[in-house]
Design an enzyme around this catalytic site. Sequence first.
Site, PDB file in Angstrom:
ATOM      1  CE  LYS A  36      -2.479   1.685   3.684  1.00 42.55           C
ATOM      2  NZ  LYS A  36      -2.729   3.133   3.792  1.00 42.55           N
ATOM      3  CG  ASP A  63      -5.420   4.169   1.260  1.00 45.94           C
ATOM      4  OD1 ASP A  63      -6.540   4.525   0.838  1.00 45.94           O
ATOM      5  OD2 ASP A  63      -5.150   4.043   2.470  1.00 45.94           O
ATOM      6  CE  LYS A  65      -8.335   6.437   3.755  1.00 50.25           C
ATOM      7  NZ  LYS A  65      -6.929   5.981   3.728  1.00 50.25           N
ATOM      8  CG  ASP A  68     -11.367  17.221  -7.241  1.00 52.03           C
ATOM      9  OD1 ASP A  68     -12.243  18.007  -7.666  1.00 52.03           O
ATOM     10  OD2 ASP A  68     -10.215  17.572  -6.951  1.00 52.03           O
ATOM     11  CB  THR A 127     -12.213   4.248  11.444  1.00 53.38           C
ATOM     12  OG1 THR A 127     -10.891   4.425  10.956  1.00 53.38           O
ATOM     13  CG2 THR A 127     -12.874   3.131  10.691  1.00 53.38           C
ATOM     14  NE  ARG A 218       1.516   1.692  13.189  1.00 54.90           N
ATOM     15  CZ  ARG A 218       0.701   2.461  13.879  1.00 54.90           C
ATOM     16  NH1 ARG A 218       1.202   3.336  14.734  1.00 54.90           N
ATOM     17  NH2 ARG A 218      -0.594   2.384  13.711  1.00 54.90           N
TER      18      ARG A 218
HETATM   19  O1  C5P Z   1       0.551   0.237  11.100  1.00 56.38           O
HETATM   20  P1  C5P Z   1      -0.886  -0.113  10.965  1.00 56.38           P
HETATM   21  O2  C5P Z   1      -1.153  -1.592  10.809  1.00 56.38           O
HETATM   22  O3  C5P Z   1      -1.746   0.535  12.023  1.00 56.38           O
HETATM   23  O4  C5P Z   1      -1.278   0.549   9.554  1.00 56.38           O
HETATM   24  C1  C5P Z   1      -2.590   0.521   9.091  1.00 56.38           C
HETATM   25  C2  C5P Z   1      -2.691   1.210   7.766  1.00 56.38           C
HETATM   26  O5  C5P Z   1      -4.062   1.275   7.424  1.00 56.38           O
HETATM   27  C3  C5P Z   1      -2.172   2.645   7.764  1.00 56.38           C
HETATM   28  O6  C5P Z   1      -1.628   2.890   6.455  1.00 56.38           O
HETATM   29  C4  C5P Z   1      -3.415   3.472   7.986  1.00 56.38           C
HETATM   30  O7  C5P Z   1      -3.345   4.727   7.377  1.00 56.38           O
HETATM   31  C5  C5P Z   1      -4.475   2.625   7.293  1.00 56.38           C
HETATM   32  N1  C5P Z   1      -5.818   2.838   7.817  1.00 56.38           N
HETATM   33  C6  C5P Z   1      -6.168   2.620   9.150  1.00 56.38           C
HETATM   34  N2  C5P Z   1      -7.430   2.823   9.586  1.00 56.38           N
HETATM   35  C7  C5P Z   1      -8.354   3.236   8.730  1.00 56.38           C
HETATM   36  C8  C5P Z   1      -8.044   3.468   7.402  1.00 56.38           C
HETATM   37  C9  C5P Z   1      -6.741   3.251   6.968  1.00 56.38           C
HETATM   38  O8  C5P Z   1      -5.326   2.229   9.929  1.00 56.38           O
HETATM   39  N3  C5P Z   1      -9.572   3.389   9.168  1.00 56.38           N
END
Ligand code: C5P
Length: 250
Positions: A36, A63, A65, A68, A127, A218
């Site tokens: 991503k 991603d 999002k 427009d 979220t 992460r």
């Molecule tokens: O590091 P982690 O597993 O928390 O990363 C989750 C990824 O998903 C990040 O790129 C974050 O921006 C994305 N994301 C999220 N929650 C959302 C939408 C996208 O954590 N509601």
Amino acid sequence: MGQTGNAHRIIVALDVGTRSQALSLVESLPEGQIFKVGLQLFTAEGPTLIQEIAQREKRVFLDLKLHDIPNTIAGAVSMAAGHGVAMMTLHASGGSEMMRRAVEVAADKADAVGRDRPLLLGVTVLTSLKDAELGEIGMPADAAGQVLKLAHLAQSAGMDGIVCSPLELGMVRAEFGREFLVVTPGIRPAWAAAQDQKRIMTPEKALAGGADYLVIGRPITAAPSPGEAFARIRKTLDGADTDPDGEDSA
Ligand code: C5P
């Protein structure tokens, strides 16, 4: 797509700021199939990086999002399809005309360049927005109802699926069956730290709950060995009790 168990369901979030960090993560994850690229990395490195990831036989989930007017979105989606993006996100609240145009141009461009059409995924309600904040922007203070409403709009505009929280999986699957792709972030293996994620689920539960793809950052990218963390998660997915109707809609 060549499939190693459930590795193809894991989307590794490259939440880093430079090309070299991103490519070294990609190279440290031979089992990883989808990566991503979000706003930070795209703003830093642009579309060349998408091509560099794709050249390594990996798929890119862009991603950004997008939201427009339909004409501007059509231009951006066409460019992304030309770069070989495999999946991308648009805000469903951009409206049905915006989404329909995106679906049309994605197919046209993919045909023109001889690639698969990118999967187009709708973002429903961020979220990060609480019910009280929805009121501030003129939406009903009912995130769940709004998610379903926007998901229906996305589906009727021809979009391929949505991104949602793992805690919304049950509701979304009850409403749509398996006919609509669902991508979920907020995934944390039992052995990983939650960090700032609050509404989390383990990978195996999210898969059993009907997710088609899991966005994981992460727990993999910040692990001492990203390759081992990926393999550990993939193995739990391979042993997961998946929805019997779920076969492989991905
Ligand atoms: O590091 P982690 O597993 O928390 O990363 C989750 C990824 O998903 C990040 O790129 C974050 O921006 C994305 N994301 C999220 N929650 C959302 C939408 C996208 O954590 N509601």
